[in-house]
Design an enzyme around this catalytic site. Structure first.
Site, PDB file in Angstrom:
ATOM      1  CE  LYS A 118      -1.582   1.478   4.107  1.00  0.00           C
ATOM      2  NZ  LYS A 118      -1.295   2.873   4.494  1.00  0.00           N
ATOM      3  CG  ASN A 119       2.408   2.683   3.489  1.00  0.00           C
ATOM      4  OD1 ASN A 119       1.248   3.017   3.214  1.00  0.00           O
ATOM      5  ND2 ASN A 119       2.813   2.486   4.724  1.00  0.00           N
ATOM      6  CB  CYS A 132      -4.179  10.105  12.226  1.00  0.00           C
ATOM      7  SG  CYS A 132      -2.618   9.293  12.504  1.00  0.00           S
ATOM      8  NE  ARG A 144       1.171   9.972  10.651  1.00  0.00           N
ATOM      9  CZ  ARG A 144       0.654   8.988   9.900  1.00  0.00           C
ATOM     10  NH1 ARG A 144      -0.500   8.466  10.220  1.00  0.00           N
ATOM     11  NH2 ARG A 144       1.290   8.591   8.820  1.00  0.00           N
ATOM     12  CG  ASP A 204       3.871   1.128   9.508  1.00  0.00           C
ATOM     13  OD1 ASP A 204       4.051   1.406   8.317  1.00  0.00           O
ATOM     14  OD2 ASP A 204       3.567   1.980  10.359  1.00  0.00           O
ATOM     15  NE  ARG A 237      -7.044   4.339   6.089  1.00  0.00           N
ATOM     16  CZ  ARG A 237      -6.589   5.498   6.538  1.00  0.00           C
ATOM     17  NH1 ARG A 237      -6.992   5.967   7.701  1.00  0.00           N
ATOM     18  NH2 ARG A 237      -5.729   6.184   5.827  1.00  0.00           N
TER      19      ARG A 237
END
Ligand code: EPZ
Length: 414
Positions: free
Chosen positions: A17-18, A112, A117, A300, A392
């Site tokens: 995803k990233n 978030c 951030r 993560d 997500r």
């Protein structure tokens, strides 16, 4: 889900995803088509498709993880709040739109669950390249006739900051040098795409990246790298639930720190060129960890590792050095029976403690994965609420875990 069943079988890893998110934004740097393969069909990718669409790009999602983007001409230079607030990675349109059009208006992403951030380092670096940056009414207004190459030093390692500047510098006047740049594999993957489009980027994946700006970039085709965090999540799942699995379509060198740390806990891991064979030992040992920028242990994976430590014999410390508030999952784990004490940026985990199934609530993408892993190792039934966080960034995690023998299903919750 009902815990207690060891995992067995094979699981295939999806694209990162990233890596996909910045790659989609890179397509804004050219009016020719950019085709991406191995893009995970997760919610954030759809959201980025909407952001690019709002700018006037044509985005086509094909079957099997192929996405084609064509930004013939941009009809808007604004990434609106209602989209950016749902996905902070939308700020990745700032660099490319500014480089292409000399102007960009992007909503500030806001905080978030895991921290404030800010994007101050993105903005400072763009100013060094000659951009005029104004911040008002919650939006960043950036202008630059033509961005000029500059020497940029990032005070803090920032992944999307490095990616934004890579894209901005690729079409700037002259040479840009990024120092203390992020070394994440996703940064290297973006540079590979940019170079395939005609950019001149050297050193991506190291702390110093040199970019020789070019007037224009062309279309390209690019296969996105496998998701190293998804890979690590299934390794942790096997360690917690027990059993023996094979993880396919992954890239072990991208998660060496995770593999080494899990081996230290006793997990048996055999590395192949694009697969990992994993066997869970009878007992796991506690091993402490500090999250660090790549190639260190990734933030993560912190929440997923914490669940593992609740099942390991001994006391371990987990220090979160990247984000200031990434312990939202601790309270939920404690409700399931874990012994975790948080002092500032360090969590002290005592194990092994039997986990009992409970109704828990996800707060952010990786915390929700950690709660699913906890459910796999808990006695009885666990219900994880707000699984949209999961969707997500994890492609069909319930199906993939069911394929490994877990007793898990998605329910429509009132
Ligand atoms: C990227 O976020 C990832 N997201 C995150 O993954 C990941 O956790 C993070 O990098 C760290 O590896 C994407 O790639 C889309 P940072 P990013 O800028 O770029 C501070 C997930 O689960 N900072 O590297 O936003 C910041 O507050 C997500 O997929 C500034 O102070 O993270 C943080 O403390 C969660 N000013 C630290 O740097 C800035 O201008 C690292 O943040 C930028 C960052």
């Amino acid at each position: 889900m009902v815990g207690g069943r060891p995992l067995e079988g094979t699981v295939r890893i999806s694209g990162a995803k990233n890596a996909s998110l910045p790659a989609l934004c890179a397509a804004l740097l050219t009016d020719e088509p950019v085709r991406l393969r191995n893009v995970p069909e997760v919610r954030d990718i759809r959201t980025m498709g909407r952001v690019l669409g709002a700018l006037g790009a044509e985005v086509e999602f094909r079957v099997g993880g192929v996405v084609e983007v064509r930004a013939r001409n941009l009809t808007s230079l604004e990434a609106p709040y209602e989209l950016v607030k749902t996905m902070r990675a939308s700020v990745l349109v700032l660099g490319p739109v500014l480089a292409r059009e000399g102007r960009a208006r992007v909503s500030l992403p806001g905080g978030c669950a895991i921290g404030a951030r800010p994007i101050n380092l993105h903005l400072l670096a763009l100013e060094k390249m000659g951009a005029t940056i104004g911040v008002e009414h919650g939006y960043v207004e950036a202008r630059a006739e033509r961005l000029r190459g500059a020497e940029i030093y990032f005070d803090t390692v920032t992944v999307t900051g490095t990616e934004n500047l890579l894209m901005a510098a690729s079409r700037a006047e002259g040479e840009t040098v990024l120092r203390n740049a992020a070394c994440e594999p996703e940064v290297r993957d973006l540079a590979d795409l940019l170079n395939a489009m005609g950019a001149k980027v050297e050193g991506a994946g190291t702390p110093t990246i040199r970019i020789e700006g070019v007037r224009s970039l062309g279309g390209a085709e690019h296969r996105v790298i496998p998701d190293r965090v998804e890979t690590g999540t299934y390794l942790a799942a096997c360690a917690i639930a027990g059993g023996e699995i094979e993880v396919r379509d992954c890239h072990p060198p991208h998660l060496e720190a995770v593999i080494e740390k899990l081996r230290e806990t006793g997990l048996r891991i055999e590395e192949g060129p694009d697969n990992l064979r994993v066997r869970s030992p009878r007992t796991l040992h506690a091993a402490s960890v500090t999250t660090l920028p790549h190639p260190g242990f990734p933030t993560d994976m912190q929440a997923q590792y914490m669940v593992l430590m609740t099942q390991a014999a001994g006391v371990s410390t987990i220090t979160e050095s990247i984000f200031e508030n990434r312990y939202m999952h601790v309270a939920e784990l404690e409700r399931m029976g874990a012994h975790v004490r948080v002092e500032g940026r360090t969590a002290l985990v005592t194990g092994p403690t039997p986990l009992s199934g409970a109704q828990v609530m996800a707060t952010d993408l990786r915390a929700s994965a950690c709660l699913v892993l906890a459910g796999l190792g808990a006695r009885g039934e666990t219900i994880v609420d707000r699984v949209y966080h999961l969707d997500r960034g994890y492609y069909r995690i319930d199906e993939k875990l069911r394929g490994l023998g877990a007793d898990i299903e998605r329910i429509r919750w009132p």
